[in-house]
Design an enzyme around this catalytic site. Structure first.
Site, PDB file in Angstrom:
ATOM      1  N   GLU A  74      -5.591   4.835  13.840  1.00  0.00           N
ATOM      2  CA  GLU A  74      -6.548   3.919  14.477  1.00  0.00           C
ATOM      3  C   GLU A  74      -7.241   4.511  15.697  1.00  0.00           C
ATOM      4  O   GLU A  74      -8.223   3.933  16.177  1.00  0.00           O
ATOM      5  CB  GLU A  74      -5.867   2.597  14.863  1.00  0.00           C
ATOM      6  CG  GLU A  74      -4.901   2.664  16.028  1.00  0.00           C
ATOM      7  CD  GLU A  74      -3.486   3.066  15.636  1.00  0.00           C
ATOM      8  OE1 GLU A  74      -2.599   3.008  16.509  1.00  0.00           O
ATOM      9  OE2 GLU A  74      -3.259   3.449  14.459  1.00  0.00           O
ATOM     10  N   LYS A 110       1.695   1.806   7.378  1.00  0.00           N
ATOM     11  CA  LYS A 110       2.026   0.991   8.543  1.00  0.00           C
ATOM     12  C   LYS A 110       2.976   1.726   9.473  1.00  0.00           C
ATOM     13  O   LYS A 110       3.645   2.680   9.083  1.00  0.00           O
ATOM     14  CB  LYS A 110       2.630  -0.344   8.118  1.00  0.00           C
ATOM     15  CG  LYS A 110       1.642  -1.284   7.454  1.00  0.00           C
ATOM     16  CD  LYS A 110       0.457  -1.618   8.363  1.00  0.00           C
ATOM     17  CE  LYS A 110       0.820  -2.515   9.525  1.00  0.00           C
ATOM     18  NZ  LYS A 110      -0.342  -2.792  10.419  1.00  0.00           N
ATOM     19  N   ASP A 118      -2.634  -7.176  15.152  1.00  0.00           N
ATOM     20  CA  ASP A 118      -1.848  -5.943  15.203  1.00  0.00           C
ATOM     21  C   ASP A 118      -2.115  -5.149  16.482  1.00  0.00           C
ATOM     22  O   ASP A 118      -1.437  -4.158  16.761  1.00  0.00           O
ATOM     23  CB  ASP A 118      -2.061  -5.066  13.962  1.00  0.00           C
ATOM     24  CG  ASP A 118      -3.514  -4.733  13.691  1.00  0.00           C
ATOM     25  OD1 ASP A 118      -4.372  -5.117  14.518  1.00  0.00           O
ATOM     26  OD2 ASP A 118      -3.808  -4.116  12.659  1.00  0.00           O
ATOM     27  N   HIS A 173      -0.638   1.434  16.265  1.00  0.00           N
ATOM     28  CA  HIS A 173      -0.943   0.283  17.134  1.00  0.00           C
ATOM     29  C   HIS A 173       0.122   0.138  18.220  1.00  0.00           C
ATOM     30  O   HIS A 173       0.701  -0.930  18.428  1.00  0.00           O
ATOM     31  CB  HIS A 173      -1.066  -1.003  16.303  1.00  0.00           C
ATOM     32  CG  HIS A 173      -2.144  -0.957  15.267  1.00  0.00           C
ATOM     33  ND1 HIS A 173      -3.485  -0.963  15.593  1.00  0.00           N
ATOM     34  CD2 HIS A 173      -2.083  -0.890  13.914  1.00  0.00           C
ATOM     35  CE1 HIS A 173      -4.209  -0.909  14.482  1.00  0.00           C
ATOM     36  NE2 HIS A 173      -3.379  -0.854  13.456  1.00  0.00           N
ATOM     37  N   TYR A 222      -0.865   4.400  10.757  1.00  0.00           N
ATOM     38  CA  TYR A 222      -1.263   3.407  11.761  1.00  0.00           C
ATOM     39  C   TYR A 222      -0.059   3.141  12.661  1.00  0.00           C
ATOM     40  O   TYR A 222       1.042   2.902  12.169  1.00  0.00           O
ATOM     41  CB  TYR A 222      -1.684   2.086  11.101  1.00  0.00           C
ATOM     42  CG  TYR A 222      -3.000   2.141  10.371  1.00  0.00           C
ATOM     43  CD1 TYR A 222      -4.187   2.378  11.053  1.00  0.00           C
ATOM     44  CD2 TYR A 222      -3.063   1.922   8.999  1.00  0.00           C
ATOM     45  CE1 TYR A 222      -5.405   2.416  10.395  1.00  0.00           C
ATOM     46  CE2 TYR A 222      -4.274   1.952   8.326  1.00  0.00           C
ATOM     47  CZ  TYR A 222      -5.444   2.200   9.026  1.00  0.00           C
ATOM     48  OH  TYR A 222      -6.640   2.237   8.359  1.00  0.00           O
ATOM     49  N   ARG A 272       0.833  -1.203   0.000  1.00  0.00           N
ATOM     50  CA  ARG A 272       0.000   0.000   0.000  1.00  0.00           C
ATOM     51  C   ARG A 272       0.871   1.257   0.000  1.00  0.00           C
ATOM     52  O   ARG A 272       2.066   1.207   0.268  1.00  0.00           O
ATOM     53  CB  ARG A 272      -0.907   0.007   1.231  1.00  0.00           C
ATOM     54  CG  ARG A 272      -2.015  -1.018   1.203  1.00  0.00           C
ATOM     55  CD  ARG A 272      -2.773  -1.090   2.514  1.00  0.00           C
ATOM     56  NE  ARG A 272      -1.976  -1.679   3.577  1.00  0.00           N
ATOM     57  CZ  ARG A 272      -2.410  -1.870   4.834  1.00  0.00           C
ATOM     58  NH1 ARG A 272      -3.623  -1.459   5.169  1.00  0.00           N
ATOM     59  NH2 ARG A 272      -1.636  -2.426   5.740  1.00  0.00           N
TER      60      ARG A 272
END
Length: 371
Positions: free
Chosen positions: A118, A75, A270, A96, A94, A15
């Site tokens: 997120e 990511k 994740d 996490h 993101y 991506r």
């Protein structure tokens, strides 16, 4: 503002954080956008398309990070990227954090501003930047689960939808949110016998109203989970607590009660995973087997369908990116509660409670930085 888009370097992550269309929207508002060469190729976007949209192409990941006031990624940064992130640089991606102490510590040490997709949250508690990837991951969980039920891949050798005269597979989905709802839709569409579990009775009533006749709802508790895992072929972990570690709903001792070739897909991996025996895997080596139970625990499932995923993600992130670029992160977050809730770490201080609690770190109220 100068926005920079480095190429994703996580295993099989294809991506990209910004499409050529997104570049054009930012450029026409007077911003400067730098994109690392070949960053969009995995999603079907050539360097020429970015140049035509007004991007400045950077030859290396080091150059891409060095150029930007705001870094847009998909990511979380991985270890080779930690040293490239500068003090006061805004990183919009993101993260996490609750599932990775090394990442959390690295971002604290970088003294950057970490705004996590997120945890951007609307007044109705929905997560607008997580929803598109949750939709993709939920649908993919069934696609991948159906594949790994095949005998050559060590599954039970059962066709998800069955055939006339043969019962379909049984699918158990733990969690009735976006991931679980999309998983249930896919599984039901393929003809499986589906049960979706949740702790929210109101949500179960809603799902009971909208789902197909082959989807049943059930209250989620340890007793019911232990009973259901004994007879189900594919079990999907789809539980989310925003910004926090997922609770362990399927424990190590439960594996002995599952049939040989049962497939577990932990979409929550994740965020630490809701299946105790799951550890993050990659698209290169997606599964492992414990006690004859197949575990699929890929931490970036949507990365396998990057064209769909990139478009779905950037449709959601672009309006927020434009607001951040137009106003700067302080003014944008002070005036937009949704963006404010996305702030996790600011200049070495943790400003999101769940992240602080996950690693017993000091917590600083975000107001300190937005006054």
């Amino acid at each position: 503002m100068i926005i920079s888009v480095p190429k994703e370097i996580k295993n099989n992550e294809n991506r990209v954080a910004l499409t050529p269309a997104g570049v054009k929207e930012l450029v026409k508002r007077g911003h400067e956008v730098h994109v690392q060469q070949t960053a969009g190729e995995g999603s079907g976007f050539s360097d020429d398309l970015y140049v035509q949209a007004g991007a400045i192409m950077e030859p290396t990941i080091e150059a891409a990070y060095a150029a930007g006031e705001m870094i847009m990624k998909v990511k979380e940064p991985i270890e080779p990227e930690y040293g490239l992130i500068k003090e006061d640089q805004l990183v919009f991606t993101y993260f996490h954090f609750a599932s990775s102490e090394p990442l959390t510590n690295a971002m604290i040490n970088s003294k950057s501003v970490c705004l996590a997709y997120e945890t951007v949250e609307k007044a109705d508690r929905s997560l607008p930047l997580l929803i598109p990837m949750s939709e993709v991951a939920g649908r993919m969980s069934i696609q991948e689960g159906a594949k790994y039920l095949e005998k050559p891949l060590r599954g039970r050798g059962i066709l998800l939808g069955g055939v006339p005269g043969v019962r379909p597979a049984k699918v158990l989905i733990l969690g009735g949110g976006i991931v679980g709802t999309n998983a249930a839709k896919m599984a039901a569409g393929l003809g499986a016998d589906v049960t979706i579990m949740d702790v929210n009775l109101g949500r179960l009533r809603y799902l009971d109203d909208i789902m197909a006749a082959n989807v049943n709802t059930m209250m989620s508790n340890e007793y019911n989970i232990r009973e259901m895992i004994q007879t189900h072929d594919l079990i999907v972990g789809a539980v989310l607590i925003p910004g926090a570690k997922a609770p362990k709903l399927v424990t190590r001792d439960m594996l002995k009660d599952m049939r040989e070739g049962t497939v577990l897909v932990d979409v929550a991996v994740d965020q630490g995973g809701c299946i105790e025996t799951c550890e993050p895997t990659t698209h290169e080596n997606p599964t492992f087997v414990i006690d004859d139970v197949v575990h699929y625990c890929v931490a970036n499932m949507p990365g396998a369908v990057p064209y769909t995923s990139t478009l779905a993600l950037t449709n959601a992130t672009l309006p927020y990116a434009i607001e951040l670029a137009n106003k700067g992160w302080k003014k944008a977050c002070a005036g937009n509660k949704e963006l404010e809730l996305g702030l996790n770490i600011i200049k070495g201080e943790v400003v999101y409670k769940h992240v602080a609690e996950a690693f017993d770190l000091p917590y600083t109220p975000v107001d300190k930085f937005l006054k």
